[in-house]
Each structure stands twice: as C-alpha cells, then as structure tokens.
Design a protein around this motif. Structure first.
Motif, short mmCIF file in Angstrom:
data_model
loop_
_atom_site.label_atom_id
_atom_site.label_comp_id
_atom_site.label_asym_id
_atom_site.label_seq_id
_atom_site.Cartn_x
_atom_site.Cartn_y
_atom_site.Cartn_z
N SER A 77 49.28 31.96 34.48
CA SER A 77 48.85 32.91 35.49
C SER A 77 49.81 34.08 35.61
O SER A 77 49.39 35.24 35.63
N ILE A 137 44.19 33.54 26.67
CA ILE A 137 44.73 32.23 27.07
C ILE A 137 44.95 31.38 25.83
O ILE A 137 46.01 30.76 25.67
N LEU A 148 42.25 31.89 37.21
CA LEU A 148 42.62 31.21 35.97
C LEU A 148 41.97 29.83 35.84
O LEU A 148 41.46 29.47 34.78
#
Length: 127
Positions: free
Chosen positions: A35, A20, A50
């Motif tokens: 996502s 991320i 997420l």
C-alpha cells in the motif's frame, strides 16, 4: 453538461494489478508495504483500495498469502506470486512496450499505417 472524465483513475485501474504483481516479483510483501509503495506512486488512493485487488488476485490463483511472525509485534500477512502470477506478469511485460507505443502513437494522431511494426524495447523493464 457532462463532467470531465477522470482518465487517470481508469488508467490506474487498468494497471494496478500488474504493478502489484511486479512488486511481488521482487519479494513477498505485506499489505501495508504494498500500500505504501502504491500510494506513493499514485496508483491507489489508500490501503482500503488494495485489499479488494489482492482478494481478486488470490481468487484467480495469481498470488497466495501466508502469515509470518515479526517477533516484536503481531503476525503479518504476506503475499507472494504463484507460478500463474509470474506467467501473467511475463505476458504483460512482453505486451506492454508495443501496447504503450501504439496508444502513444494513436493519441498523437498517427494512423495505424504510421505505427511501428517492431517497436524498440529500450527503456522497458525487460530491456
């Protein structure tokens, strides 16, 4: 009898936060965007997995969120890296090549004496 371990779930859990951070290092992104990328890559099961990770990253001061109007639809919440997030990602990038080579060597039966002391960085994002 013990059921087989879901090794891939543990591996994903260990690297999802850094993935991320890596995505956000390119550009701010909104949750659905993150996502979609992570689900396609097989790193998360759904968007529902997420948001708890994003919350933890925010609480640790690694990302911040901000809202931006789309003009045609609802306001979207975007996420971007903080300086602390950039620093943690840089540290992870520095450590990942040696870590992955070491794990690879160990799971293939090499002993610590067989491990490279200065592994090549070719093929890594920093190379």
């Amino acid at each position: 009898m013990t059921p087989p371990a879901d090794v891939s779930a543990q591996l994903r859990k260990g690297v999802a936060e850094y993935c991320i951070l890596g995505l956000l290092s390119r550009e701010p992104m909104y949750g659905w965007q993150l996502s979609e990328t992570l689900v396609r890559a097989g790193l998360i099961a759904s968007i529902g997995t997420l948001y708890p990770v994003l919350s933890r990253l925010r609480e640790r001061g690694l990302v911040v969120s901000f809202e931006e109007s789309t003009g045609a639809g609802p306001v979207r919440k975007y996420y971007r890296l903080t300086a602390a997030g950039e620093e943690l990602l840089a540290d992870f990038r520095d450590q990942w090549p040696t870590f992955s080579l070491t794990v690879g060597a160990l799971i293939h039966g090499e002993t610590p004496d067989d491990l490279p002391t200065d592994p090549p960085l070719e093929g890594t994002p920093d190379a």
